[in-house]
Design an enzyme around this catalytic site. Sequence first.
Site, short mmCIF file in Angstrom:
data_model
loop_
_atom_site.label_atom_id
_atom_site.label_comp_id
_atom_site.label_asym_id
_atom_site.label_seq_id
_atom_site.Cartn_x
_atom_site.Cartn_y
_atom_site.Cartn_z
N ASN A 29 0.87 -1.18 0.00
CA ASN A 29 0.00 0.00 0.00
C ASN A 29 0.90 1.23 0.00
OD1 ASN A 29 -1.81 2.06 0.49
ND2 ASN A 29 -2.17 1.52 2.63
N TRP A 30 0.97 1.89 -1.15
CA TRP A 30 1.90 3.02 -1.27
C TRP A 30 1.36 4.29 -0.64
CZ3 TRP A 30 5.17 3.46 -6.38
CH2 TRP A 30 6.03 2.34 -6.47
N LYS A 31 0.09 4.30 -0.22
CA LYS A 31 -0.52 5.50 0.35
C LYS A 31 -0.29 6.70 -0.60
CE LYS A 31 0.37 3.50 4.84
NZ LYS A 31 0.31 3.69 6.27
N HIS A 45 -9.36 1.20 5.03
CA HIS A 45 -8.07 1.38 5.73
C HIS A 45 -8.29 2.33 6.91
CE1 HIS A 45 -3.94 2.54 6.55
NE2 HIS A 45 -3.58 1.46 5.87
N GLU A 96 -6.63 4.69 8.02
CA GLU A 96 -6.37 6.11 7.75
C GLU A 96 -7.58 6.76 7.09
OE1 GLU A 96 -2.65 5.57 5.70
OE2 GLU A 96 -1.68 5.06 7.60
N GLU A 137 -5.21 -4.97 10.81
CA GLU A 137 -4.18 -3.95 11.01
C GLU A 137 -4.45 -3.19 12.30
OE1 GLU A 137 -2.21 -2.68 7.15
OE2 GLU A 137 -4.07 -1.57 7.21
N GLY A 160 2.76 2.17 10.70
CA GLY A 160 3.74 3.24 10.53
C GLY A 160 4.48 3.61 11.81
N SER A 174 3.62 -2.20 10.30
CA SER A 174 5.07 -2.22 10.51
C SER A 174 5.71 -3.55 10.14
CB SER A 174 5.40 -1.83 11.96
OG SER A 174 5.02 -0.49 12.19
N GLY A 225 2.92 -1.16 4.24
CA GLY A 225 2.95 0.24 3.83
C GLY A 225 4.35 0.67 3.47
N GLY A 226 5.06 1.28 4.42
CA GLY A 226 6.36 1.89 4.15
C GLY A 226 7.35 0.97 3.46
#
Length: 244
Positions: free
Chosen positions: A9-11, A89, A91, A157, A163, A202, A223-224
């Site tokens: 997930n590149w956000k 998600h 966010e 999640e 993150g 994470s 994610g990251g």
Amino acid sequence: MTKRLVVGNWKMNGVTASLGEIAGMDALAGVDLWVAPPFTLVGGAVAVARDGVRIGGQDCHHAVSGAHTGCISAAMLADLGAAFVIVGHSERRSDQGETDAEVRAKVLAARAAGLDVIVCVGESEAQRDAGTAEAVVDGQLGGSLPGTADGLVIAYEPVWAIGTGRTPSSAEVSAMHSFIRTRLLALFGAAGQGIAILYGGSVKPDNAAVLLGQADVGGALVGGASLTAASFLAIAAAANPSPG
Ligand code: PEP
């Protein structure tokens, strides 16, 4: 052993030059790779992705088209060649105030457009500390999921792990995943057994093998660490149940 699924997930990260990272992602035996870049890169990512790497969106509107400035429909994603979409998600639940009912409407829209759909659930730190993590996840599943299991993937999640570099213990991951499996069986009968349950929060190359080694963890939502082919593929390699 069933194939693992590792999803990036590149956000809100990535510009045209970043497509080189997607072009550098190579499918592995035993692991399915899906990547959700921002909307602006979906078409380009579909064009450069190698065989076996599926591209998707990070969200969609519940309507097919209409007066919804700035929104993207599931049908538009499908039109670009996307194969899946992430919905619910945390966010989006916090930044856009999305409710379970809205998430469910998006799931139905995604399925109607022929997309597989990853439904995200997870508790906040305060909810875990209060001992209500399972009740929260149960409510999200009950409110967000459609009537059939087709094309569904669940991502657990914990919000406090996204993150932050913090992860739940192996015991916490396996307890929540087996709770989710029980709920999926109750909701969908035997079809609930075939729904992959991903862990997200994470996940990095150095913790992936342990997190993905827990019972009922079918893969990871990353994610990251999905932003470069090198770290994403290192996670996929760690997830591979049958290397070589
Ligand atoms: C996510 O965005 O779904 C996520 C899990 O992020 P990170 O891996 O960076 O914690």
